[in-house]
Design a protein around this motif. Sequence first.
Motif, PDB file in Angstrom:
ATOM      1  N   GLU A  60      35.370  26.530  29.419  1.00  0.00           N
ATOM      2  CA  GLU A  60      34.344  26.272  30.424  1.00  0.00           C
ATOM      3  C   GLU A  60      35.047  26.620  31.679  1.00  0.00           C
ATOM      4  O   GLU A  60      36.244  26.475  31.970  1.00  0.00           O
ATOM      5  CB  GLU A  60      34.316  24.620  30.273  1.00  0.00           C
ATOM      6  CG  GLU A  60      33.568  24.125  31.407  1.00  0.00           C
ATOM      7  CD  GLU A  60      33.769  22.596  31.170  1.00  0.00           C
ATOM      8  OE1 GLU A  60      33.092  21.853  30.314  1.00  0.00           O
ATOM      9  OE2 GLU A  60      34.442  22.041  31.854  1.00  0.00           O
ATOM     10  N   VAL A  61      34.006  26.991  32.525  1.00  0.00           N
ATOM     11  CA  VAL A  61      34.377  27.472  33.996  1.00  0.00           C
ATOM     12  C   VAL A  61      33.405  26.896  34.850  1.00  0.00           C
ATOM     13  O   VAL A  61      32.440  27.065  34.939  1.00  0.00           O
ATOM     14  CB  VAL A  61      34.317  28.838  34.179  1.00  0.00           C
ATOM     15  CG1 VAL A  61      34.514  29.272  35.707  1.00  0.00           C
ATOM     16  CG2 VAL A  61      35.393  29.638  33.377  1.00  0.00           C
ATOM     17  N   THR A  62      33.872  25.918  35.482  1.00  0.00           N
ATOM     18  CA  THR A  62      32.898  25.286  36.594  1.00  0.00           C
ATOM     19  C   THR A  62      33.398  25.757  38.187  1.00  0.00           C
ATOM     20  O   THR A  62      34.518  26.132  38.355  1.00  0.00           O
ATOM     21  CB  THR A  62      33.135  23.686  36.730  1.00  0.00           C
ATOM     22  OG1 THR A  62      34.641  23.442  36.996  1.00  0.00           O
ATOM     23  CG2 THR A  62      32.735  22.875  35.499  1.00  0.00           C
ATOM     24  N   ALA A 106      29.052  38.908  31.359  1.00  0.00           N
ATOM     25  CA  ALA A 106      29.893  39.362  32.286  1.00  0.00           C
ATOM     26  C   ALA A 106      31.011  40.182  31.814  1.00  0.00           C
ATOM     27  O   ALA A 106      31.886  39.401  31.019  1.00  0.00           O
ATOM     28  CB  ALA A 106      30.594  38.430  33.029  1.00  0.00           C
ATOM     29  N   ASP A 107      31.000  41.469  31.764  1.00  0.00           N
ATOM     30  CA  ASP A 107      32.155  42.290  31.013  1.00  0.00           C
ATOM     31  C   ASP A 107      32.288  41.948  29.673  1.00  0.00           C
ATOM     32  O   ASP A 107      33.513  41.963  29.266  1.00  0.00           O
ATOM     33  CB  ASP A 107      33.204  42.267  32.026  1.00  0.00           C
ATOM     34  CG  ASP A 107      33.048  43.081  33.329  1.00  0.00           C
ATOM     35  OD1 ASP A 107      32.118  43.444  33.390  1.00  0.00           O
ATOM     36  OD2 ASP A 107      33.918  42.814  34.152  1.00  0.00           O
ATOM     37  N   GLN A 163      35.745  38.562  36.530  1.00  0.00           N
ATOM     38  CA  GLN A 163      37.229  38.492  36.739  1.00  0.00           C
ATOM     39  C   GLN A 163      38.071  37.843  35.797  1.00  0.00           C
ATOM     40  O   GLN A 163      39.247  38.070  35.649  1.00  0.00           O
ATOM     41  CB  GLN A 163      37.496  38.120  38.125  1.00  0.00           C
ATOM     42  CG  GLN A 163      37.000  38.786  39.174  1.00  0.00           C
ATOM     43  CD  GLN A 163      37.157  38.335  40.626  1.00  0.00           C
ATOM     44  OE1 GLN A 163      37.446  37.161  40.850  1.00  0.00           O
ATOM     45  NE2 GLN A 163      37.162  39.312  41.626  1.00  0.00           N
ATOM     46  N   LEU A 164      37.484  36.837  35.176  1.00  0.00           N
ATOM     47  CA  LEU A 164      38.187  36.037  34.102  1.00  0.00           C
ATOM     48  C   LEU A 164      37.656  36.632  32.590  1.00  0.00           C
ATOM     49  O   LEU A 164      38.578  36.316  31.505  1.00  0.00           O
ATOM     50  CB  LEU A 164      37.659  34.755  34.125  1.00  0.00           C
ATOM     51  CG  LEU A 164      37.841  33.861  35.207  1.00  0.00           C
ATOM     52  CD1 LEU A 164      36.928  32.418  35.233  1.00  0.00           C
ATOM     53  CD2 LEU A 164      39.530  33.532  35.240  1.00  0.00           C
ATOM     54  N   ALA A 165      36.772  37.561  32.420  1.00  0.00           N
ATOM     55  CA  ALA A 165      36.308  38.029  31.315  1.00  0.00           C
ATOM     56  C   ALA A 165      37.480  38.918  30.540  1.00  0.00           C
ATOM     57  O   ALA A 165      37.572  38.623  29.235  1.00  0.00           O
ATOM     58  CB  ALA A 165      35.104  39.076  31.371  1.00  0.00           C
ATOM     59  N   ALA A 166      38.338  39.638  30.923  1.00  0.00           N
ATOM     60  CA  ALA A 166      39.274  40.426  30.349  1.00  0.00           C
ATOM     61  C   ALA A 166      40.279  39.485  29.668  1.00  0.00           C
ATOM     62  O   ALA A 166      40.419  39.611  28.409  1.00  0.00           O
ATOM     63  CB  ALA A 166      40.011  41.438  31.447  1.00  0.00           C
ATOM     64  N   ALA A 167      40.516  38.491  30.227  1.00  0.00           N
ATOM     65  CA  ALA A 167      41.576  37.602  29.633  1.00  0.00           C
ATOM     66  C   ALA A 167      40.986  36.814  28.615  1.00  0.00           C
ATOM     67  O   ALA A 167      41.617  36.462  27.632  1.00  0.00           O
ATOM     68  CB  ALA A 167      42.159  36.596  30.737  1.00  0.00           C
ATOM     69  N   VAL A 168      39.633  36.354  28.815  1.00  0.00           N
ATOM     70  CA  VAL A 168      38.963  35.658  27.846  1.00  0.00           C
ATOM     71  C   VAL A 168      38.693  36.568  26.516  1.00  0.00           C
ATOM     72  O   VAL A 168      39.094  36.245  25.409  1.00  0.00           O
ATOM     73  CB  VAL A 168      37.435  34.981  28.258  1.00  0.00           C
ATOM     74  CG1 VAL A 168      36.956  34.508  27.173  1.00  0.00           C
ATOM     75  CG2 VAL A 168      37.792  34.100  29.267  1.00  0.00           C
ATOM     76  N   VAL A 200      41.237  34.704  41.593  1.00  0.00           N
ATOM     77  CA  VAL A 200      39.797  34.926  41.321  1.00  0.00           C
ATOM     78  C   VAL A 200      38.979  34.662  42.801  1.00  0.00           C
ATOM     79  O   VAL A 200      39.020  33.871  43.301  1.00  0.00           O
ATOM     80  CB  VAL A 200      39.413  33.905  40.238  1.00  0.00           C
ATOM     81  CG1 VAL A 200      38.000  34.168  39.915  1.00  0.00           C
ATOM     82  CG2 VAL A 200      40.296  34.155  38.853  1.00  0.00           C
ATOM     83  N   ALA A 201      38.062  35.503  42.821  1.00  0.00           N
ATOM     84  CA  ALA A 201      37.126  35.643  44.000  1.00  0.00           C
ATOM     85  C   ALA A 201      37.917  35.467  45.030  1.00  0.00           C
ATOM     86  O   ALA A 201      37.656  34.310  45.905  1.00  0.00           O
ATOM     87  CB  ALA A 201      36.199  34.606  43.818  1.00  0.00           C
TER      88      ALA A 201
END
Length: 161
Positions: A132-134, A106-107, A148-153, A61-62
């Motif tokens: 939660e994402v910090t 985001a997406d 970049q995390l949106a598809a999995a979530v 990620v990033a």
Amino acid sequence: MIRSRRRLSGRLAARLTAVVLLSAAAGCSGTGGAPSVPVPSPPAAEAAACRTLHKALPKTVADLGRADPEPRSELTAGWGDGEIVLRCGVPRPAGMDDPQATAVEADGVNWMVEQRDSGPRFTATYREPYVEVTMGSRFAHDVTPLAQLAAAVAKTIPSSV
């Protein structure tokens, strides 16, 4: 209910909303080193969804490689040296009761935004269990990791709307 939303997707994900940009703390440094984070303790059904999410999360990620925090758990994940940490099954944040709370999209995934001195914290809204994402302060102006995390979530965490 979160009223303020900004749509961030694809090319726009690299830009943070004006609200986040203006409220970001200046001069903060990242955490450095793999963090120790509290592991959430959601009900069994939510924990199952979190385990499914854990398997679907990206390896990078990033441009940061996967480096999960301690203690190891399928309810937590990390990238870099604690620069990005995801916790699944966290309690509903009190800020979600604030009608003036700020959110971004985001997406296809909505995230409530909370600014902290150490960097932003985002919690997925309209989905349960809560994710939660910090992020470290270097991401105060960049929500690319959320995209970049949106598809999995979106694939693994059910919509509650």
